[in-house]
Every structure is written in structure tokens, then in C-alpha cells.
Design a protein around this motif. Structure first.
Motif, PDB file in Angstrom:
ATOM      1  N   ARG A 527       0.831  -1.206   0.000  1.00 43.76           N
ATOM      2  CA  ARG A 527       0.000   0.000   0.000  1.00 43.76           C
ATOM      3  C   ARG A 527       0.861   1.250   0.000  1.00 43.76           C
ATOM      4  O   ARG A 527       0.618   2.213  -0.733  1.00 43.76           O
ATOM      5  N   GLN A 528       1.912   1.261   0.821  1.00 42.01           N
ATOM      6  CA  GLN A 528       2.801   2.414   0.852  1.00 42.01           C
ATOM      7  C   GLN A 528       3.558   2.571  -0.470  1.00 42.01           C
ATOM      8  O   GLN A 528       3.803   3.685  -0.920  1.00 42.01           O
ATOM      9  N   ALA A 529       3.908   1.463  -1.110  1.00 41.32           N
ATOM     10  CA  ALA A 529       4.604   1.531  -2.385  1.00 41.32           C
ATOM     11  C   ALA A 529       3.742   2.164  -3.458  1.00 41.32           C
ATOM     12  O   ALA A 529       4.236   2.874  -4.326  1.00 41.32           O
ATOM     13  N   ILE A 530       2.422   1.931  -3.358  1.00 37.83           N
ATOM     14  CA  ILE A 530       1.525   2.529  -4.364  1.00 37.83           C
ATOM     15  C   ILE A 530       1.259   3.986  -4.039  1.00 37.83           C
ATOM     16  O   ILE A 530       1.237   4.851  -4.923  1.00 37.83           O
ATOM     17  N   LEU A 531       1.028   4.290  -2.772  1.00 35.44           N
ATOM     18  CA  LEU A 531       0.657   5.645  -2.382  1.00 35.44           C
ATOM     19  C   LEU A 531       1.813   6.630  -2.465  1.00 35.44           C
ATOM     20  O   LEU A 531       1.578   7.840  -2.423  1.00 35.44           O
ATOM     21  N   ARG A 532       3.042   6.159  -2.608  1.00 37.39           N
ATOM     22  CA  ARG A 532       4.147   7.109  -2.703  1.00 37.39           C
ATOM     23  C   ARG A 532       4.133   7.850  -4.036  1.00 37.39           C
ATOM     24  O   ARG A 532       4.813   8.847  -4.201  1.00 37.39           O
ATOM     25  N   HIS A 533       3.380   7.324  -4.985  1.00 41.01           N
ATOM     26  CA  HIS A 533       3.227   8.014  -6.258  1.00 41.01           C
ATOM     27  C   HIS A 533       1.947   8.846  -6.319  1.00 41.01           C
ATOM     28  O   HIS A 533       1.642   9.388  -7.379  1.00 41.01           O
ATOM     29  N   ALA A 534       1.187   8.930  -5.209  1.00 40.70           N
ATOM     30  CA  ALA A 534      -0.096   9.630  -5.235  1.00 40.70           C
ATOM     31  C   ALA A 534       0.092  11.131  -5.435  1.00 40.70           C
ATOM     32  O   ALA A 534      -0.643  11.766  -6.201  1.00 40.70           O
ATOM     33  N   LYS A 535       1.040  11.718  -4.761  1.00 39.91           N
ATOM     34  CA  LYS A 535       1.268  13.154  -4.869  1.00 39.91           C
ATOM     35  C   LYS A 535       1.659  13.525  -6.307  1.00 39.91           C
ATOM     36  O   LYS A 535       1.126  14.486  -6.882  1.00 39.91           O
ATOM     37  N   GLU A 536       2.563  12.756  -6.902  1.00 36.94           N
ATOM     38  CA  GLU A 536       2.980  13.035  -8.270  1.00 36.94           C
ATOM     39  C   GLU A 536       1.832  12.836  -9.244  1.00 36.94           C
ATOM     40  O   GLU A 536       1.677  13.593 -10.213  1.00 36.94           O
ATOM     41  N   ALA A 537       0.984  11.853  -8.983  1.00 40.12           N
ATOM     42  CA  ALA A 537      -0.154  11.610  -9.871  1.00 40.12           C
ATOM     43  C   ALA A 537      -1.192  12.713  -9.761  1.00 40.12           C
ATOM     44  O   ALA A 537      -1.855  13.078 -10.738  1.00 40.12           O
ATOM     45  N   ALA A 538      -1.353  13.269  -8.548  1.00 39.69           N
ATOM     46  CA  ALA A 538      -2.329  14.343  -8.377  1.00 39.69           C
ATOM     47  C   ALA A 538      -1.846  15.639  -9.022  1.00 39.69           C
ATOM     48  O   ALA A 538      -2.626  16.376  -9.636  1.00 39.69           O
ATOM     49  N   GLU A 539      -0.559  15.913  -8.902  1.00 44.02           N
ATOM     50  CA  GLU A 539      -0.034  17.145  -9.488  1.00 44.02           C
ATOM     51  C   GLU A 539       0.111  17.050 -11.014  1.00 44.02           C
ATOM     52  O   GLU A 539      -0.105  18.025 -11.714  1.00 44.02           O
ATOM     53  N   ASN A 540       0.468  15.911 -11.472  1.00 39.00           N
ATOM     54  CA  ASN A 540       0.671  15.767 -12.914  1.00 39.00           C
ATOM     55  C   ASN A 540      -0.055  14.518 -13.403  1.00 39.00           C
ATOM     56  O   ASN A 540       0.561  13.489 -13.675  1.00 39.00           O
ATOM     57  N   PRO A 541      -1.362  14.611 -13.504  1.00 36.20           N
ATOM     58  CA  PRO A 541      -2.126  13.436 -13.971  1.00 36.20           C
ATOM     59  C   PRO A 541      -1.942  13.234 -15.484  1.00 36.20           C
ATOM     60  O   PRO A 541      -2.440  14.002 -16.285  1.00 36.20           O
ATOM     61  N   TYR A 542      -1.220  12.194 -15.835  1.00 36.77           N
ATOM     62  CA  TYR A 542      -0.890  12.013 -17.245  1.00 36.77           C
ATOM     63  C   TYR A 542      -1.515  10.740 -17.825  1.00 36.77           C
ATOM     64  O   TYR A 542      -2.007  10.738 -18.951  1.00 36.77           O
ATOM     65  N   TRP A 543      -1.516   9.645 -17.080  1.00 32.49           N
ATOM     66  CA  TRP A 543      -1.943   8.366 -17.647  1.00 32.49           C
ATOM     67  C   TRP A 543      -3.456   8.166 -17.576  1.00 32.49           C
ATOM     68  O   TRP A 543      -4.086   7.825 -18.571  1.00 32.49           O
ATOM     69  N   ILE A 544      -4.089   8.404 -16.411  1.00 31.40           N
ATOM     70  CA  ILE A 544      -5.517   8.064 -16.233  1.00 31.40           C
ATOM     71  C   ILE A 544      -6.384   9.305 -16.140  1.00 31.40           C
ATOM     72  O   ILE A 544      -7.433   9.399 -16.775  1.00 31.40           O
ATOM     73  N   PRO A 546      -6.364  12.496 -17.362  1.00 32.75           N
ATOM     74  CA  PRO A 546      -6.816  13.258 -18.534  1.00 32.75           C
ATOM     75  C   PRO A 546      -7.954  12.587 -19.293  1.00 32.75           C
ATOM     76  O   PRO A 546      -8.788  13.254 -19.894  1.00 32.75           O
ATOM     77  N   ALA A 547      -8.055  11.308 -19.264  1.00 32.48           N
ATOM     78  CA  ALA A 547      -9.124  10.619 -19.986  1.00 32.48           C
ATOM     79  C   ALA A 547     -10.475  10.797 -19.326  1.00 32.48           C
ATOM     80  O   ALA A 547     -11.508  10.798 -20.005  1.00 32.48           O
ATOM     81  N   TYR A 548     -10.504  10.922 -17.998  1.00 29.00           N
ATOM     82  CA  TYR A 548     -11.767  11.064 -17.274  1.00 29.00           C
ATOM     83  C   TYR A 548     -11.853  12.409 -16.554  1.00 29.00           C
ATOM     84  O   TYR A 548     -12.441  12.525 -15.503  1.00 29.00           O
ATOM     85  N   LYS A 549     -11.222  13.421 -17.143  1.00 29.93           N
ATOM     86  CA  LYS A 549     -11.155  14.724 -16.450  1.00 29.93           C
ATOM     87  C   LYS A 549     -12.534  15.363 -16.315  1.00 29.93           C
ATOM     88  O   LYS A 549     -12.857  15.992 -15.290  1.00 29.93           O
ATOM     89  N   LYS A 550     -13.374  15.194 -17.333  1.00 21.77           N
ATOM     90  CA  LYS A 550     -14.699  15.851 -17.310  1.00 21.77           C
ATOM     91  C   LYS A 550     -15.780  14.949 -16.723  1.00 21.77           C
ATOM     92  O   LYS A 550     -16.763  15.433 -16.203  1.00 21.77           O
ATOM     93  N   THR A 551     -15.646  13.677 -16.815  1.00 23.83           N
ATOM     94  CA  THR A 551     -16.723  12.769 -16.402  1.00 23.83           C
ATOM     95  C   THR A 551     -16.455  12.066 -15.093  1.00 23.83           C
ATOM     96  O   THR A 551     -17.373  11.572 -14.456  1.00 23.83           O
ATOM     97  N   GLN A 552     -15.218  11.999 -14.649  1.00 17.92           N
ATOM     98  CA  GLN A 552     -14.905  11.235 -13.449  1.00 17.92           C
ATOM     99  C   GLN A 552     -15.250  12.039 -12.201  1.00 17.92           C
ATOM    100  O   GLN A 552     -14.828  13.190 -12.060  1.00 17.92           O
ATOM    101  N   PRO A 553     -16.055  11.501 -11.289  1.00 16.57           N
ATOM    102  CA  PRO A 553     -16.364  12.220 -10.032  1.00 16.57           C
ATOM    103  C   PRO A 553     -15.152  12.244  -9.112  1.00 16.57           C
ATOM    104  O   PRO A 553     -14.224  11.451  -9.257  1.00 16.57           O
ATOM    105  N   GLU A 554     -15.187  13.124  -8.204  1.00 16.73           N
ATOM    106  CA  GLU A 554     -14.103  13.214  -7.233  1.00 16.73           C
ATOM    107  C   GLU A 554     -14.215  12.077  -6.225  1.00 16.73           C
ATOM    108  O   GLU A 554     -15.296  11.772  -5.730  1.00 16.73           O
ATOM    109  N   PRO A 555     -13.117  11.437  -5.909  1.00 23.92           N
ATOM    110  CA  PRO A 555     -13.166  10.318  -4.951  1.00 23.92           C
ATOM    111  C   PRO A 555     -13.417  10.833  -3.527  1.00 23.92           C
ATOM    112  O   PRO A 555     -12.888  11.861  -3.121  1.00 23.92           O
TER     113      PRO A 555
END
Length: 578
Positions: A527-544, A546-555
């Protein structure tokens, strides 16, 4: 009256048929006139010769020599010339009487068979080809007329797989070769090494070896019949000597069983035919030499009980050319010469033996231990039993030796894998003399096309390529092209070479190894190995994202309460089971 009637009849027939006669009359010769003319011609020629002699004598200074002195001088000259002729005849007689001068040992060539012992040698009757076999299971064919100074065999094969070659011999016609090896089945090969016949193997569970169709144990030797080209003979550890026919490979022709003094079975270690083919001789393991009549296989014709020491393997038997003597080689440092069951000679030696073509010498070799001297080829006089000549061969034992009568050349097989040929340019003929005069052939490099040529016969002229006439011209054009003749860059490896500096991690493999070595993170908690990339994914969402930027609800994640924390702190046995 009969003659006149016949003549008148011929005239009447000629007049009726319309011609003058029945042909030309035979010419008549006056023999007395011919002889007289010949006599006169001889007299005139003799007078011309005498006149020329007188002219030559007229050039001499001083008075003429008295005729009496001339007569005495002529007599002395005649006697002197006779003496000179006698001296020449004596010199030629001395050369004929000295067999050492006939030994062809002035030159030699070396054929590299391999690294192990050359245990078999054979020459065809014409002397054109040599076959060598060794303990490395190889059989090599050498063609003197086809070889050059490189001295390479034109064929090498293993006819008996992983069995040592014991003996080789050409037939009397030279078209096939007999191969006796360490297995129980002899083979017959043609001149090019292809299989012609293989003897059948006998039944090893039968006690009487005469009732089996072939050998059941390892072969020790074999030879061809000197008169019948289809017949050959083999001897084996099963205690039998068998004769075979090339045309019948399913069964032997005859069986000869050597017996000891007590009547027990003994092992024949070598066998041979006499020169006329009427006798069969076998040297046995108990030291005996047993000779049979070829047509009587039960009882021996000659039997020597104490020819060699019992237990010493007699490895060679050779009949002389006159058929009166037999040379045998024992296993304990000696060989012997026999005259039909009469002991004559015993000389220290441990190798093969044979007779010279003139039957006056016995040639044999000596064996040596490793690094203790050189193996030699010794020549013994057949009548005086004295060593008359010796040749140092190499630093190994001399195993096989042959003296070919037609070539007058000596072939030697050694223990270090060499096959040597001794010859004399004056006394020898053909054989090794054919290949030493040929220079080595240059290696021809195969010329390959620089690119594949595609043939399109129906292409338009503007797209049709010119047909390549020569690969050499194309290679010369490519050589002038700076792109095609550019030397390829060397691969980057290590610290770099050729002016190119290798960057660390330049290749994919080195990059992966570098990242693995530098990665210090602990992946034990997933879990920690996955979450260590959470900050980078939130600041620079590149893979997932952008595809759901308009339709994806906030978690939205549930927040942890105090009850949940207390529940987690309770021990396991107090927790309620759901």
C-alpha cells in the motif's frame, strides 16, 4: 604338255574376257649383284674413314710412329679396356651384392594422421593410394597423385564408430579395402571409403565356434588372399580363424581353430596367407605358430610349440617372397625368422616386420618408452642375421612398416600419429615423388554479391536493372563508394574506444541494472509503495486522469472514527465474530 595346255587356256580366257593378262609378273632379284654392290659400298666407306684418320694424324708434330709400336700399343689398349670393363663390372657387382645401397632413405615426407598411434597402414598394388588407420578410430585415404606439398588426406572417416583400427589391407586388384577393428565384424570398403560388405556377427551363446556364422569377439587382424580377389581371412578373440567371400556376407567359408598342447582353445593374435595362398599361418597367444593347409582346416601342417614366450602376443607374421621363410614378431622385445618350422634367429624388437622386395633384408622397427629415445627402423641381413642399416624415425615407437616392391618406398606408422614415407629420387618411382613437386594451392576466397540481384524480365526499361556480369567489377565499384566502403563504427563497450566515450547506462540492460542498484525503497508494504506516487499523480495526472477529467467524479473516502480506532486496539479474542 600340261604346262602348255594351262598357258594356252589362260590365253584363251584372257582373249575372251577382253584383257591382256592376269596381272603383273613378280619381280626377280639378282642376289649376287646385290651382295657385290654392298661389298663395294663397305670398302668405299672404310677408305673414307681411313682417309679422315690420316688427315687428323697429319696435324701431329714429329715423325710417324713405327708400325710395330702401334701394334703393341693397340694390344695394350685392348687389354687395358678389358681391365676397365672388368672394374666396372666388379663395381656393378658390388652394388648388386650390397643390399644396403638399395634402401631408399635419402628423402622423406611426413603425413599427419592424428595425435594417437597409427596402428594400420596399407598400399594398393599400384602404389597410388595409401590408407592409414589409428587408435583414434579414423581411417584416412591419401592419394599421392592428387596431393600437393600440403600433404592433406582427401577423405577421413570412422567406419567402425568407436573401435580402434587393428589392420588394413588392399585386395590384389586394389578396388576394395579390408578393415579389421576392435569389434567382431570386419568391413570391406571401396577405394573411396564407401561400405561394400560387412561380415555377420556370430551367436555368442554357442559353445562350438564352428557352428556360428561369424566371429563373436574382438578382431585381431585380417588379410586378403594373394591369388583369389574375393577371399579374405580374419582372426578373433573367440579362438577362430575364418575365411570369407565378399559375395557371401551371411556366413564364413571355413573355420580354423588353433589348439594348445593340451587341446584347449587359444586366441590367435595375427594371421596371414603364404605367397602362393596355399598355407594359412596364425600366431597365437600361448606363443605358438600354427600353419594349416588352406583346404584342410582340421589338423595343422606345421606347428611350433615354443615359438614365443607364452602370454606374449605375436602381433605380426610375414612370409618371404620365395615362400621358404616366415618372420614372426613377438610381444616381449624380439622377433624371429623361421624356415618352415626350423628356428633360425631371435633379435630384440617390438614392432612390425616385413621383407625387402629382393628378399635379402628383413625390415622392422623398435619401440621406445616416452622421452627415452627415438624409435628406429632397423634392417637385418636375412642370411647373416646382422644389422646392416638403421634409420631414426621419431621420438616414438615404430608400429607399422611397409616396403612397397613397385614403388621401392618404405612407409612407417609411429606411435605419435605420424605416417612417414621414405624414398630415393633415383631408386624410387612415383608415389611420394608425385606430391612433393606440387606447390601448395592458394585458398580461393568466395566472391559474394554485395546485394541480392532481383531478376524482373518483364519490367519496364526505366525500372530494369543492368545485369551484373562480374562480381569483381561490382566489388570495385562499391569500394569507390564512400558510404558502402565506410568502416562501421565499433560497438561502445567499457570506458570507450575509437574516439567514442561510453556513457554509463547507455544501453537498456545497463540502465535497468543501474536503476535496480540505486533503488533503495522498501517494497514490503504494497500500500505504501503505491501511495508514494499519489502526490505526483495528483499534481501531474498524465496516464488516467486526462481521460476522465470531465466525467470522473471526485473520490470520497470514509474518515476513520474514534470507535474504529478503539476496535483496532482491542485484542483478537474480544472482537465480535460476524
Amino acid at each position: 604338255f600340261l604346262v602348255s595346255d594351262e598357258m594356252s587356256g589362260d590365253a584363251e580366257i584372257a582373249s575372251v574376257m577382253g584383257f591382256s593378262g592376269f596381272g603383273k609378273k613378280a619381280r626377280t632379284f639378282d642376289l649376287e649383284a646385290i651382295f657385290e654392290q654392298t661389298r663395294r659400298t663397305a670398302i668405299e666407306r672404310s677408305q673414307q674413314v681411313l682417309g679422315s684418320d690420316s688427315d687428323s694424324d697429319s696435324d701431329l708434330i714429329g715423325p710417324s710412329v713405327p708400325p710395330q709400336y702401334l701394334d703393341e700399343q693397340m694390344k695394350q689398349g685392348d687389354t687395358g679396356s678389358d681391365d676397365d670393363d672388368d672394374d666396372d663390372d666388379e663395381a656393378s657387382d658390388d652394388e648388386d651384392d650390397n643390399p644396403v645401397k638399395k634402401i631408399p632413405d635419402s628423402h622423406e615426407i611426413t603425413l599427419q594422421h592424428g595425435t594417437k598411434t597409427v596402428s594400420a597402414l596399407a598400399l594398393d598394388p599400384s602404389g597410388a593410394r595409401l590408407v592409414s588407420g589409428g587408435c583414434d578410430y579414423d581411417v584416412k585415404f591419401w592419394d599421392f597423385a592428387g596431393m600437393d606439398q600440403a600433404l592433406q588426406a582427401f577423405r577421413s572417416l570412422q567406419p567402425c564408430e568407436c573401435h580402434q583400427i587393428k589392420s588394413l589391407q588392399y585386395s590384389i586388384t586394389g578396388d576394395v579395402v579390408l578393415v579389421a577393428s576392435g569389434n567382431a565384424q570386419a568391413k570391406v570398403l571401396d577405394r573411396d571409403g564407401f561400405n561394400v560388405m560387412e561380415c555377420i556377427k556370430g551367436d555368442q551363446y554357442i559353445v562350438d565356434m564352428a557352428n556360428t556364422k561369424g566371429h563373436t569377439a574382438m578382431l585381431n587382424g585380417g588379410c586378403w588372399h594373394p591369388k583369389i580377389k574375393e577371399e579374405f581371412m580374419t582372426c578373433s578373440n573367440d579362438g577362430t580363424v575364418r575365411t570369407w567371400d565378399v559375395k557371401s556376407e551371411k556366413q564364413h567359408k571355413a573355420v580354423f581353430k588353433p589348439r594348445s598342447f593340451q587341446g584347449k582353445k587359444v586366441v590367435p593374435t595375427c594371421c596371414t596367407y603364404s605367397r602362393d595362398g596355399k598355407l594359412i599361418a596364425a600366431g597365437c597367444q600361448d606363443g605358438t605358430i600354427q600353419i594349416w593347409d588352406r583346404n584342410l582346416s582340421v589338423h595343422t601342417k606345421f606347428h611350433c610349440r615354443q615359438a614365443h614366450i607364452p602370454g606374449s602376443d605375436t602381433s605380426c607374421l610375414a612370409f618371404s617372397y620365395d615362400g621358404m621363410s616366415l618372420a614372426s614378431r613377438g610381444g616381449l622385445d624380439y622377433w624371429q625368422l623361421w624356415i618352415l618350422n626350423c628356428w633360425c634367429l631371435s633379435i630384440p624388437v617390438r614392432t612390425d616386420c616385413c621383407f625387402s622386395p629382393d628378399d635379402r633384408l628383413v625390415i622392422t622397427g623398435t619401440s621406445v618408452k616416452k622421452d627415452e629415445g627415438n624409435g628406429k627402423l632397423a634392417f637385418f641381413d636375412r642370411t647373416s642375421f646382422q644389422k646392416v642399416h638403421e634409420i631414426e624415425v621419431t621420438n616414438a615407437s615404430v608400429i607399422r612398416c611397409l616396403w612397397h616392391p613397385k614403388l621401392n618406398q618404405i612407409m612407417v606408422g609411429t606411435g605419435n600419429g605420424l605416417a612417414k614415407v621414405y624414398y630415393d629420387p633415383v631408386k624410387s618411382h612415383r608415389g611420394a615423388m608425385l606430391c612433393v613437386v606440387k606447390s601448395k594451392r592458394k585458398d580461393k576466397h568466395a566472391e559474394a554479391l554485395t546485394q541480392d540481384y532481383i531478376i524482373t524480365p518483364h519490367a519496364l526499361p526505366m525500372f530494369r536493372e543492368a545485369r551484373q556480369r562480374s562480381t569483381r567489377k561490382q566489388l570495385e565499384k562499391d569500394r569507390l563508394d564512400p558510404k558502402k566502403s565506410h568502416k562501421p563504427e565499433p560497438p561502445v563497450a567499457g570506458p570507450g574506444r575509437g574516439g567514442r566515450v561510453a556513457a554509463h547506462g547507455g544501453t537498456l540492460s545497463s540502465f535497468i541494472v543501474k536503476n535496480i542498484a540505486l533503488d533503495k525503497t522498501d517494497d514490503s508494504n504494497a500500500r505504501q509503495a503505491i501511495l508514494r506516487h499519489a502526490k505526483e499523480a495528483a499534481e501531474n495526472p498524465y496516464w488516467i486522469a486526462p481521460a476522465y477529467k470531465k466525467t470522473q467524479p471526485e473520490p470520497m473516502f470514509a474518515e476513520e472514527s474514534d470507535e474504529d480506532e478503539e476496535a483496532e486496539k482491542e485484542p483478537e479474542w474480544k472482537k465480535r465474530k460476524i
